[in-house]
Motif scaffolding. Structure first.
Motif, short mmCIF file in Angstrom:
data_model
loop_
_atom_site.label_atom_id
_atom_site.label_comp_id
_atom_site.label_asym_id
_atom_site.label_seq_id
_atom_site.Cartn_x
_atom_site.Cartn_y
_atom_site.Cartn_z
N VAL A 1 -16.16 52.64 -8.20
CA VAL A 1 -14.79 52.12 -8.15
C VAL A 1 -13.78 53.24 -8.37
O VAL A 1 -12.74 53.30 -7.71
CB VAL A 1 -14.60 50.97 -9.16
CG1 VAL A 1 -13.14 50.60 -9.31
CG2 VAL A 1 -15.42 49.75 -8.73
N ARG A 2 -14.07 54.16 -9.26
CA ARG A 2 -13.11 55.23 -9.58
C ARG A 2 -13.08 56.33 -8.53
O ARG A 2 -12.02 56.82 -8.16
CB ARG A 2 -13.44 55.85 -10.93
CG ARG A 2 -13.08 54.94 -12.07
CD ARG A 2 -13.27 55.62 -13.41
NE ARG A 2 -12.96 54.68 -14.49
CZ ARG A 2 -13.66 54.55 -15.59
NH1 ARG A 2 -14.71 55.34 -15.81
NH2 ARG A 2 -13.32 53.68 -16.52
N ARG B 1 -13.96 55.72 -1.85
CA ARG B 1 -12.92 55.45 -0.87
C ARG B 1 -12.61 53.97 -0.97
O ARG B 1 -13.50 53.13 -1.02
CB ARG B 1 -13.46 55.79 0.52
CG ARG B 1 -12.69 55.23 1.68
CD ARG B 1 -11.68 56.23 2.18
NE ARG B 1 -11.27 55.95 3.54
CZ ARG B 1 -10.35 55.04 3.86
NH1 ARG B 1 -9.78 54.31 2.94
NH2 ARG B 1 -9.99 54.87 5.11
N ARG B 2 -11.31 53.63 -1.00
CA ARG B 2 -10.88 52.25 -1.21
C ARG B 2 -10.32 51.69 0.08
O ARG B 2 -9.47 52.31 0.72
CB ARG B 2 -9.82 52.25 -2.30
CG ARG B 2 -9.40 50.91 -2.76
CD ARG B 2 -8.51 51.08 -3.99
NE ARG B 2 -7.82 49.83 -4.22
CZ ARG B 2 -6.56 49.59 -3.85
NH1 ARG B 2 -5.85 50.54 -3.27
NH2 ARG B 2 -6.02 48.43 -4.07
N GLY C 1 -8.62 48.11 1.38
CA GLY C 1 -8.12 46.80 0.98
C GLY C 1 -8.30 45.78 2.09
O GLY C 1 -8.41 46.13 3.26
N CYS D 1 -11.27 40.84 -0.18
CA CYS D 1 -11.86 41.71 -1.19
C CYS D 1 -11.40 43.15 -0.99
O CYS D 1 -10.96 43.52 0.09
CB CYS D 1 -13.38 41.62 -1.20
SG CYS D 1 -14.19 42.14 0.30
N ILE D 2 -11.50 43.90 -2.06
CA ILE D 2 -11.22 45.33 -2.02
C ILE D 2 -12.57 46.03 -2.05
O ILE D 2 -13.41 45.76 -2.91
CB ILE D 2 -10.34 45.76 -3.20
CG1 ILE D 2 -8.98 45.06 -3.09
CG2 ILE D 2 -10.18 47.27 -3.23
CD1 ILE D 2 -8.10 45.23 -4.30
N THR D 3 -12.79 46.88 -1.06
CA THR D 3 -14.07 47.55 -0.91
C THR D 3 -13.95 48.98 -1.41
O THR D 3 -13.07 49.72 -0.98
CB THR D 3 -14.48 47.55 0.58
OG1 THR D 3 -14.45 46.20 1.05
CG2 THR D 3 -15.84 48.14 0.77
N HIS D 4 -14.82 49.35 -2.33
CA HIS D 4 -14.90 50.72 -2.83
C HIS D 4 -16.23 51.28 -2.34
O HIS D 4 -17.26 50.63 -2.51
CB HIS D 4 -14.89 50.75 -4.36
CG HIS D 4 -13.68 50.12 -4.96
ND1 HIS D 4 -12.53 50.83 -5.22
CD2 HIS D 4 -13.42 48.85 -5.35
CE1 HIS D 4 -11.62 50.03 -5.75
NE2 HIS D 4 -12.15 48.82 -5.84
N ARG E 1 -14.85 44.19 -4.76
CA ARG E 1 -14.10 43.49 -5.79
C ARG E 1 -13.41 42.32 -5.11
O ARG E 1 -12.49 42.50 -4.31
CB ARG E 1 -13.10 44.42 -6.47
CG ARG E 1 -12.74 43.91 -7.86
CD ARG E 1 -11.90 44.90 -8.60
NE ARG E 1 -10.62 44.97 -7.92
CZ ARG E 1 -9.85 46.04 -7.85
NH1 ARG E 1 -10.19 47.14 -8.39
NH2 ARG E 1 -8.71 46.01 -7.22
N VAL F 1 -15.09 53.06 6.28
CA VAL F 1 -15.65 54.04 5.34
C VAL F 1 -16.61 54.98 6.07
O VAL F 1 -16.58 56.19 5.89
CB VAL F 1 -16.35 53.33 4.18
CG1 VAL F 1 -17.17 54.31 3.36
CG2 VAL F 1 -15.35 52.60 3.31
#
Length: 117
Positions: free
Chosen positions: A20-21, A24-25, A27, A31-34, A87, A111
């Motif tokens: 998560v940190r 690559r994010r 939105g 959901c938010i994909t990391h 998320r 991604v």
């Protein structure tokens, strides 16, 4: 229910935090994909964060099962070399399966496009 095998799951809390940190994010509405790219030989791994904001336990489990089905299809299509954490947002509780699958597929494609550049 089809569930990704253990080698395809993010299991430890520190792995979730790292993805998560550092990942690559991307939105989306549901959901938010990391995602963190790894070597293409390694298996793809998935994690799911479904909070109480999404709904009651029945709703959260339904959303998680849908995501697991979607990610199982991605694995079946040959996805490798990426760690992904989804998320989930509250809007996903009402989302049709097909729209959710489209969004997840689009996020993962975005991604992976970075790897091919």
């Amino acid at each position: 229910t089809i569930v990704p095998s253990r080698q395809h799951r993010v299991t430890r809390g520190d792995e979730y935090r790292s993805i998560v940190r550092k990942g690559r994010r991307v939105g989306g509405a549901f959901c938010i994909t990391h995602a963190v790219l790894r070597s293409p030989e390694e298996p793809a791994r998935f994690g799911y964060i479904v909070t109480k904001a999404v709904g009651n336990a029945v709703t959260r489990n339904l959303v998680r099962r849908r995501l697991k089905g979607i990610t199982e299809a991605l694995l079946h299509d040959g996805l490798t070399g990426v760690d992904v954490v989804f998320r989930v947002l509250p809007a996903s509780s009402d989302a049709p399966y097909a729209r959710m699958a489209d969004e997840v597929g689009r996020a993962v494609t975005r991604v992976l496009a970075e790897r091919n550049q």
